[in-house]
Motif scaffolding. Structure first.
Motif, PDB file in Angstrom:
ATOM      1  N   GLU A   1      31.964   2.349 -16.647  1.00  0.00           N
ATOM      2  CA  GLU A   1      31.373   3.539 -17.277  1.00  0.00           C
ATOM      3  C   GLU A   1      32.332   4.176 -18.282  1.00  0.00           C
ATOM      4  OE1 GLU A   1      28.682   4.365 -13.317  1.00  0.00           O
ATOM      5  OE2 GLU A   1      30.440   5.598 -13.695  1.00  0.00           O
ATOM      6  N   LYS A   2      33.604   4.213 -17.927  1.00  0.00           N
ATOM      7  CA  LYS A   2      34.604   4.787 -18.852  1.00  0.00           C
ATOM      8  C   LYS A   2      34.700   3.952 -20.126  1.00  0.00           C
ATOM      9  CE  LYS A   2      37.291   7.967 -16.365  1.00  0.00           C
ATOM     10  NZ  LYS A   2      37.477   7.657 -14.920  1.00  0.00           N
ATOM     11  N   ALA A   3      34.682   2.622 -19.962  1.00  0.00           N
ATOM     12  CA  ALA A   3      34.750   1.729 -21.122  1.00  0.00           C
ATOM     13  C   ALA A   3      33.514   1.916 -22.008  1.00  0.00           C
ATOM     14  CB  ALA A   3      34.860   0.278 -20.661  1.00  0.00           C
TER      15      ALA A   3
ATOM     16  N   GLU B   1      32.733  -5.026 -27.263  1.00  0.00           N
ATOM     17  CA  GLU B   1      33.559  -3.817 -27.410  1.00  0.00           C
ATOM     18  C   GLU B   1      33.754  -3.126 -26.055  1.00  0.00           C
ATOM     19  OE1 GLU B   1      35.244  -2.850 -29.986  1.00  0.00           O
ATOM     20  OE2 GLU B   1      34.449  -4.423 -31.292  1.00  0.00           O
ATOM     21  N   ILE B   2      32.709  -3.095 -25.273  1.00  0.00           N
ATOM     22  CA  ILE B   2      32.803  -2.458 -23.948  1.00  0.00           C
ATOM     23  C   ILE B   2      33.822  -3.216 -23.099  1.00  0.00           C
ATOM     24  CG2 ILE B   2      31.549  -1.931 -21.805  1.00  0.00           C
ATOM     25  CD1 ILE B   2      28.983  -1.713 -23.635  1.00  0.00           C
ATOM     26  N   ILE B   3      33.712  -4.538 -23.121  1.00  0.00           N
ATOM     27  CA  ILE B   3      34.621  -5.352 -22.310  1.00  0.00           C
ATOM     28  C   ILE B   3      36.062  -5.180 -22.788  1.00  0.00           C
ATOM     29  CG2 ILE B   3      35.210  -7.746 -21.665  1.00  0.00           C
ATOM     30  CD1 ILE B   3      32.115  -8.287 -21.695  1.00  0.00           C
ATOM     31  N   LYS B   4      36.242  -5.084 -24.109  1.00  0.00           N
ATOM     32  CA  LYS B   4      37.596  -4.844 -24.651  1.00  0.00           C
ATOM     33  C   LYS B   4      38.171  -3.540 -24.127  1.00  0.00           C
ATOM     34  CE  LYS B   4      37.097  -6.834 -29.199  1.00  0.00           C
ATOM     35  NZ  LYS B   4      36.779  -6.386 -30.565  1.00  0.00           N
ATOM     36  N   ASN B   5      37.311  -2.554 -23.944  1.00  0.00           N
ATOM     37  CA  ASN B   5      37.778  -1.225 -23.534  1.00  0.00           C
ATOM     38  C   ASN B   5      38.110  -1.118 -22.048  1.00  0.00           C
ATOM     39  OD1 ASN B   5      37.957   0.134 -25.941  1.00  0.00           O
ATOM     40  ND2 ASN B   5      35.824   0.800 -25.926  1.00  0.00           N
ATOM     41  N   PHE B   6      37.897  -2.183 -21.295  1.00  0.00           N
ATOM     42  CA  PHE B   6      38.273  -2.151 -19.873  1.00  0.00           C
ATOM     43  C   PHE B   6      39.743  -1.824 -19.681  1.00  0.00           C
ATOM     44  CE2 PHE B   6      34.762  -5.213 -18.256  1.00  0.00           C
ATOM     45  CZ  PHE B   6      33.880  -4.151 -18.260  1.00  0.00           C
ATOM     46  N   ASP B   7      40.544  -2.310 -20.601  1.00  0.00           N
ATOM     47  CA  ASP B   7      41.991  -2.183 -20.389  1.00  0.00           C
ATOM     48  C   ASP B   7      42.596  -0.995 -21.097  1.00  0.00           C
ATOM     49  OD1 ASP B   7      42.022  -4.497 -18.817  1.00  0.00           O
ATOM     50  OD2 ASP B   7      41.848  -5.705 -20.643  1.00  0.00           O
ATOM     51  N   SER B   8      41.763  -0.134 -21.656  1.00  0.00           N
ATOM     52  CA  SER B   8      42.363   1.003 -22.372  1.00  0.00           C
ATOM     53  C   SER B   8      42.178   2.299 -21.606  1.00  0.00           C
ATOM     54  CB  SER B   8      41.763   1.111 -23.758  1.00  0.00           C
ATOM     55  OG  SER B   8      40.362   1.152 -23.666  1.00  0.00           O
TER      56      SER B   8
END
Ligand code: NAI
Ligand code: MG
Length: 327
Positions: free
Chosen positions: A292-294, A320-327
Motif C-alpha cells: 500500500e505504501k509503494a 513502478e509500484i514494484i520498484k517502490n517496494f524498496d523505498s
C-alpha cells in the motif's frame, strides 16, 4: 498453504488481475493459485456465466480474487457472494495524496452486515400498500460486531463506531446496538462509540476523521459506504472484501470497463488494494502495508494511468509500484 481461486472475468478484470498477481509474486506467500472462468465470455463459450466447476473451485478455496464481470455481473459476483455465505462486506475509504478529494488523511473501514435487514427482500402488498420486513438477528449482529472489533485489533486501529437508529427502530436497531455494546466490552483497548445514522452522515462530510472502523446494518452500510467513497474522491481506487465463514471474496468495486478494455490503460490500484485486503485477512499486515505504501508513493509521484492524470499504461504503473517496494 492457502488456496486462492483467481477469477479474472471480463474486460479490464483480466488486465488488473495480471498486475495484481505480479505484485503478489514479488513476495513469497504460501499461496496456491487456481484459475477459474466466469463472466460474459464464459457465458458465450459455455452457456453459463458461472460454471459449476468455477463455483466448486471457489467453495474449496480459502479466498477468491475476483476481477470484474460485464453484463453477467449479477449472475456471477452477486451469486458468488450468496453461494459463499459472505456475511460481511468490507469497504475501506481512504484518501491518497495526489488524488483529488474533498479531504486529506481520511482512513475509514466500513464493516457492513451483508445478509439481513431490509435487503432480505421480504416484501408484500396489502391492497393499496406495500410493506417490507426488517430482520435483525442477534446472531448476525454478534458476528458482524465481533468481526469489526477483531479487524480493528488486527489492523492496529483505535476505534469502532456503531451506526444505528435505535431511538426510532427500537426493536431492530435496539438489538443491534445492544449486541455491539456487549461485544465492545471484550475489547477494552479499542474505543467504542455510537451515532445515529443520520447524524453520522453529517459527520462523514464535515468531520470524517472522527471515524476509524464503522460497523452497521445492511442498508445503512450500503448507503454510508458510497457516501464515504465520495468523501475520499470517488470509486476510482475502491477495493472491497466479502467475508465468508470459510471463503472470502476480494474484488475491486469497479466493473469490466468496456470503454477502455484492451487498451492497456486500466488502473490496477483497486484490484491491488483488494489483494492487500486479502493479505490483511490472512494476517500479513506488514506485507500489505508495504504494498500500500509503494502504491501511495507511485500515485503521489504521478506515475499513474490516465484516469489519475498520468500517462502510464497498466503494466508500467505496476512496475513502478514494484520498484517502490524498496523505498
Ligand atoms: P465500470 O466500473 O466498469 O466503469 C465505469 C467508468 O469507470 C468507465 O468509464 C471506466 O472506464 C472507468 N473505470 C472503471 N474501472 C477503472 C479502472 N480500473 N481504471 C480506469 N478506469 C476505470 O462500470 P460500468 O461502466 O457501469 O459497467 C461496465 C460493465 O461492468 C457492465 O457490464 C457492468 O454490468 C459491469 N460491472 C461489474 C461489476 C462487478 O463485476 N463487480 C461491478 C460494476 C459493473
Ligand atoms: Mg451500493
Amino acid at each position: 498453504m492457502k488456496k486462492i481461486a483467481v477469477i479474472p472475468g471480463d474486460g479490464i478484470g483480466k488486465e488488473v488481475m495480471n498486475s495484481t498477481l505480479k505484485v503478489l509474486s514479488a513476495f513469497d506467500f504460501p499461496f496456491q493459485y487456481e484459475w477459474g472462468e466466469a463472466g460474459d465470455e464464459t457465458k458465450e463459450k459455455t452457456g453459463e456465466a458461472l460454471p459449476e466447476e468455477t463455483l466448486e473451485l471457489c467453495k474449496k478455496s480459502d479466498a477468491v480474487l475476483f476481477g470484474a464481470a460485464g453484463e453477467t455481473a449479477a449472475d456471477v459476483i452477486v451469486r458468488l457472494r450468496r453461494e459463499l455465505n459472505t456475511f460481511a462486506n468490507i469497504r475501506p475509504a481512504k484518501t491518497f495524496r495526489g488524488v483529488k478529494s474533498l479531504f486529506e488523511d481520511v482512513d475509514i473501514v466500513i464493516v457492513r452486515e451483508n445478509t439481513e435487514c431490509l435487503y432480505k427482500g421480504i416484501e408484500f402488498e396489502v391492497e393499496d400498500a406495500a410493506a417490507g420486513v426488517r430482520i435483525i438477528s442477534k446472531k448476525a449482529s454478534q458476528k458482524i460486531a465481533e468481526y469489526a472489533f477483531s479487524l480493528a485489533k488486527r489492523e492496529r486501529r483505535k476505534k469502532v463506531t456503531a451506526l444505528h437508529k435505535a431511538n426510532v427502530m427500537r426493536k431492530t436497531c435496539g438489538m443491534f446496538r445492544d449486541v455491539c455494546r456487549e461485544v465492545s466490552k471484550r475489547y477494552p483497548d479499542i474505543e467504542f462509540n455510537e451515532y445515529y445514522i443520520d447524524a453520522a452522515c453529517m459527520y462523514m462530510v464535515l468531520d470524517p476523521w472522527r471515524f476509524d472502523v464503522v460497523v452497521t446494518t445492511n442498508m445503512f452500510g450500503d448507503i454510508i459506504s458510497d457516501l464515504a467513497a465520495g468523501v475520499v474522491g470517488g470509486l476510482g481506487l475502491a477495493p472491497s472484501a466479502n467475508i465468508g465463514e470459510k471463503t472470502s471474496i476480494f474484488e475491486p468495486v469497479h466493473g469490466s470497463a468496456p470503454d477502455i478494455a484492451g487498451k492497456g490503460i486500466a488502473n490496477p490500484s483497486a484490484m491491488i488494494l483488494s489483494a492487500t485486503m486479502m493479505l490483511r485477512h490472512f494476517g500479513y499486515v506488514d506485507e500489505a502495508e508495504k504494498i500500500e505504501k509503494a502504491l501511495e508513493k507511485t500515485i503521489y509521484e504521478g506515475k499513474t494511468t490516465p484516469d489519475l492524470g498520468g500517462s502510464l499504461g497498466t503494466e508500467e504503473m505496476t512496475s513502478e509500484i514494484i520498484k517502490n517496494f524498496d523505498s
